[in-house]
Design an enzyme around this catalytic site. Sequence first.
Site, PDB file in Angstrom:
ATOM      1  N   ARG A 246     -32.853-101.819 -75.846  1.00 24.33           N
ATOM      2  CA  ARG A 246     -31.964-101.199 -74.872  1.00 24.33           C
ATOM      3  C   ARG A 246     -30.532-101.571 -75.238  1.00 24.33           C
ATOM      4  O   ARG A 246     -30.284-102.701 -75.683  1.00 24.33           O
ATOM      5  CB  ARG A 246     -32.222-101.767 -73.462  1.00 24.33           C
ATOM      6  CG  ARG A 246     -33.350-101.121 -72.713  1.00 24.33           C
ATOM      7  CD  ARG A 246     -32.911 -99.800 -72.074  1.00 24.33           C
ATOM      8  NE  ARG A 246     -34.011 -99.124 -71.402  1.00 24.33           N
ATOM      9  CZ  ARG A 246     -34.831 -98.233 -71.953  1.00 24.33           C
ATOM     10  NH1 ARG A 246     -34.712 -97.927 -73.235  1.00 24.33           N
ATOM     11  NH2 ARG A 246     -35.762 -97.640 -71.250  1.00 24.33           N
ATOM     12  N   GLU A 275     -24.405 -94.852 -74.492  1.00 22.51           N
ATOM     13  CA  GLU A 275     -25.103 -93.612 -74.831  1.00 22.51           C
ATOM     14  C   GLU A 275     -24.702 -92.560 -73.785  1.00 22.51           C
ATOM     15  O   GLU A 275     -24.628 -92.898 -72.603  1.00 22.51           O
ATOM     16  CB  GLU A 275     -26.625 -93.837 -74.796  1.00 22.51           C
ATOM     17  CG  GLU A 275     -27.081 -94.796 -75.888  1.00 22.51           C
ATOM     18  CD  GLU A 275     -28.587 -95.057 -75.872  1.00 22.51           C
ATOM     19  OE1 GLU A 275     -29.339 -94.190 -75.395  1.00 22.51           O
ATOM     20  OE2 GLU A 275     -28.995 -96.122 -76.337  1.00 22.51           O
ATOM     21  N   HIS A 293     -31.603 -93.073 -80.305  1.00 20.46           N
ATOM     22  CA  HIS A 293     -32.603 -93.412 -79.270  1.00 20.46           C
ATOM     23  C   HIS A 293     -33.859 -92.531 -79.388  1.00 20.46           C
ATOM     24  O   HIS A 293     -34.228 -91.810 -78.453  1.00 20.46           O
ATOM     25  CB  HIS A 293     -31.983 -93.295 -77.864  1.00 20.46           C
ATOM     26  CG  HIS A 293     -32.664 -94.187 -76.869  1.00 20.46           C
ATOM     27  ND1 HIS A 293     -32.011 -94.774 -75.814  1.00 20.46           N
ATOM     28  CD2 HIS A 293     -33.957 -94.606 -76.779  1.00 20.46           C
ATOM     29  CE1 HIS A 293     -32.866 -95.495 -75.112  1.00 20.46           C
ATOM     30  NE2 HIS A 293     -34.052 -95.402 -75.683  1.00 20.46           N
TER      31      HIS A 293
HETATM   32  P1  NAD Z   1     -42.917-105.418 -72.400  1.00 22.14           P
HETATM   33  O1  NAD Z   1     -42.575-105.586 -70.962  1.00 22.14           O
HETATM   34  O2  NAD Z   1     -44.329-105.188 -72.782  1.00 22.14           O
HETATM   35  O3  NAD Z   1     -42.388-106.677 -73.234  1.00 22.14           O
HETATM   36  C1  NAD Z   1     -41.097-107.189 -73.083  1.00 22.14           C
HETATM   37  C2  NAD Z   1     -41.194-108.695 -73.295  1.00 22.14           C
HETATM   38  O4  NAD Z   1     -39.863-109.221 -73.355  1.00 22.14           O
HETATM   39  C3  NAD Z   1     -41.922-109.436 -72.167  1.00 22.14           C
HETATM   40  O5  NAD Z   1     -43.035-110.153 -72.676  1.00 22.14           O
HETATM   41  C4  NAD Z   1     -40.852-110.369 -71.592  1.00 22.14           C
HETATM   42  O6  NAD Z   1     -41.382-111.626 -71.184  1.00 22.14           O
HETATM   43  C5  NAD Z   1     -39.926-110.533 -72.778  1.00 22.14           C
HETATM   44  N1  NAD Z   1     -38.575-110.983 -72.449  1.00 22.14           N
HETATM   45  C6  NAD Z   1     -37.867-110.768 -71.311  1.00 22.14           C
HETATM   46  N2  NAD Z   1     -36.652-111.356 -71.421  1.00 22.14           N
HETATM   47  C7  NAD Z   1     -36.617-111.963 -72.636  1.00 22.14           C
HETATM   48  C8  NAD Z   1     -35.637-112.728 -73.318  1.00 22.14           C
HETATM   49  N3  NAD Z   1     -34.454-112.986 -72.779  1.00 22.14           N
HETATM   50  N4  NAD Z   1     -35.948-113.208 -74.556  1.00 22.14           N
HETATM   51  C9  NAD Z   1     -37.131-112.938 -75.120  1.00 22.14           C
HETATM   52  N5  NAD Z   1     -38.101-112.220 -74.518  1.00 22.14           N
HETATM   53  C10 NAD Z   1     -37.834-111.723 -73.297  1.00 22.14           C
HETATM   54  O7  NAD Z   1     -41.984-104.209 -72.914  1.00 22.14           O
HETATM   55  P2  NAD Z   1     -42.224-103.288 -74.188  1.00 22.14           P
HETATM   56  O8  NAD Z   1     -43.070-102.125 -73.814  1.00 22.14           O
HETATM   57  O9  NAD Z   1     -42.587-104.132 -75.327  1.00 22.14           O
HETATM   58  O10 NAD Z   1     -40.733-102.702 -74.389  1.00 22.14           O
HETATM   59  C11 NAD Z   1     -39.691-103.515 -74.880  1.00 22.14           C
HETATM   60  C12 NAD Z   1     -38.376-102.768 -74.842  1.00 22.14           C
HETATM   61  O11 NAD Z   1     -38.430-101.580 -75.637  1.00 22.14           O
HETATM   62  C13 NAD Z   1     -37.940-102.305 -73.442  1.00 22.14           C
HETATM   63  O12 NAD Z   1     -36.570-102.604 -73.263  1.00 22.14           O
HETATM   64  C14 NAD Z   1     -38.052-100.822 -73.513  1.00 22.14           C
HETATM   65  O13 NAD Z   1     -37.132-100.197 -72.673  1.00 22.14           O
HETATM   66  C15 NAD Z   1     -37.724-100.559 -74.967  1.00 22.14           C
HETATM   67  N6  NAD Z   1     -38.197 -99.258 -75.443  1.00 22.14           N
HETATM   68  C16 NAD Z   1     -37.366 -98.527 -76.240  1.00 22.14           C
HETATM   69  C17 NAD Z   1     -37.767 -97.283 -76.696  1.00 22.14           C
HETATM   70  C18 NAD Z   1     -36.882 -96.466 -77.595  1.00 22.14           C
HETATM   71  O14 NAD Z   1     -36.947 -95.243 -77.562  1.00 22.14           O
HETATM   72  N7  NAD Z   1     -36.073 -97.084 -78.443  1.00 22.14           N
HETATM   73  C19 NAD Z   1     -39.012 -96.769 -76.312  1.00 22.14           C
HETATM   74  C20 NAD Z   1     -39.852 -97.530 -75.516  1.00 22.14           C
HETATM   75  C21 NAD Z   1     -39.430 -98.790 -75.081  1.00 22.14           C
END
Ligand code: NAD
Length: 321
Positions: A246, A275, A293
């Site tokens: 993000r 964005e 994105h």
């Molecule tokens: P998830 O909730 O399964 O995993 C996220 C992990 O990050 C969790 O285990 C949490 O404990 C950990 N976390 C929280 N704060 C933290 C910190 N300060 N340091 C380290 N770890 C921390 O989420 P996910 O499905 O793996 O998605 C992760 C990210 O990817 C989200 O921000 C989501 O919005 C983004 N995403 C981006 C796209 C894209 O198009 N680029 C698509 C899907 C998801």
Amino acid sequence: MIKILANDGIHPDGKTLLEEAGYQVDTTRIAQTELLSAIGAYDVLIVRSATKVTKEVIDAGRNLKIIARGGVGLDNIDVEHAEGKGILVFNTPAASSQSVAELAFAHMFSLARFLHASNRLMPVKGGVEYDKLKKVYSEGIQLRGRTLGVIGFGRIGQEVARIGVGLGMKIVTFDPIVDEARVELHTFNSDNAWLSVKVETSSMEELLRTSDFITLHVPFSGGKPIIGREEFAKMKKGVFLVNTSRGGTVDEVALLEALESGQVAGAGLDVFDFEPTPRQELLQHPKLSLTPHIGASTFEAQANIGLELADRILAYFGDDK
Ligand code: NAD
């Protein structure tokens, strides 16, 4: 008959599944202003990010039982109000994990072999300065044997670790909640041959100090960026950074400084602070591999989203039609 409005569309595979079960699925988009008068006829509202499911829309949806969001996040839905009225609200966060993980590696491979730069310069100079470009881009590195730092070890972080293990990388992860996970490598076309590897999380300090590649897979918490000046200073000189999580999780000004000083050799960005108008300095930076994105935007992720939506809706209604 159960009536579903997929106002921002649904993948044909998901639509077919629902229609085969005897449900009516309307995919003609109803403008936000007309939604209030139309929504009363539907049992289920499926949206992506375009349709805003406000308190007024929810109140007008007197037959609504489910509001489903295809993809990650629920920012465009008044979840509290909907749940207060007994409506089930869900999204499909797991459907795109593999696609996002693969995009992170697309950036890593690109950075490791200068593809981002070569693709910009070959069309312009390839015909006249071929040997010069060859020399510049001949100092790439392999991923095998390198240390990959995964910040955030949730769904996507674990997919990234799985691919990294497959490539022969050493994985170091940090997550404040997850202590360990098993990543499983299944061989193609076989259900009974796989490798299961236990990956334990480590400290942020260790990750920053030892990684050759660092990739972020954390949610945006709204506060201070996770990677800022202090963290860049702790990284190995010449590290590569990838952010497909993000905008706001990496301090972009500190990143530009770290690229300038050579502390960071290159970065891959799919997400930005502003964005859809990212900083020009980032868009034009020669050490950046850039995508707008598109992490979850693959054929497979969209099909998975459609199927997951259909499965959950079918499970909710059971044999009702
Ligand atoms: P998830 O909730 O399964 O995993 C996220 C992990 O990050 C969790 O285990 C949490 O404990 C950990 N976390 C929280 N704060 C933290 C910190 N300060 N340091 C380290 N770890 C921390 O989420 P996910 O499905 O793996 O998605 C992760 C990210 O990817 C989200 O921000 C989501 O919005 C983004 N995403 C981006 C796209 C894209 O198009 N680029 C698509 C899907 C998801």
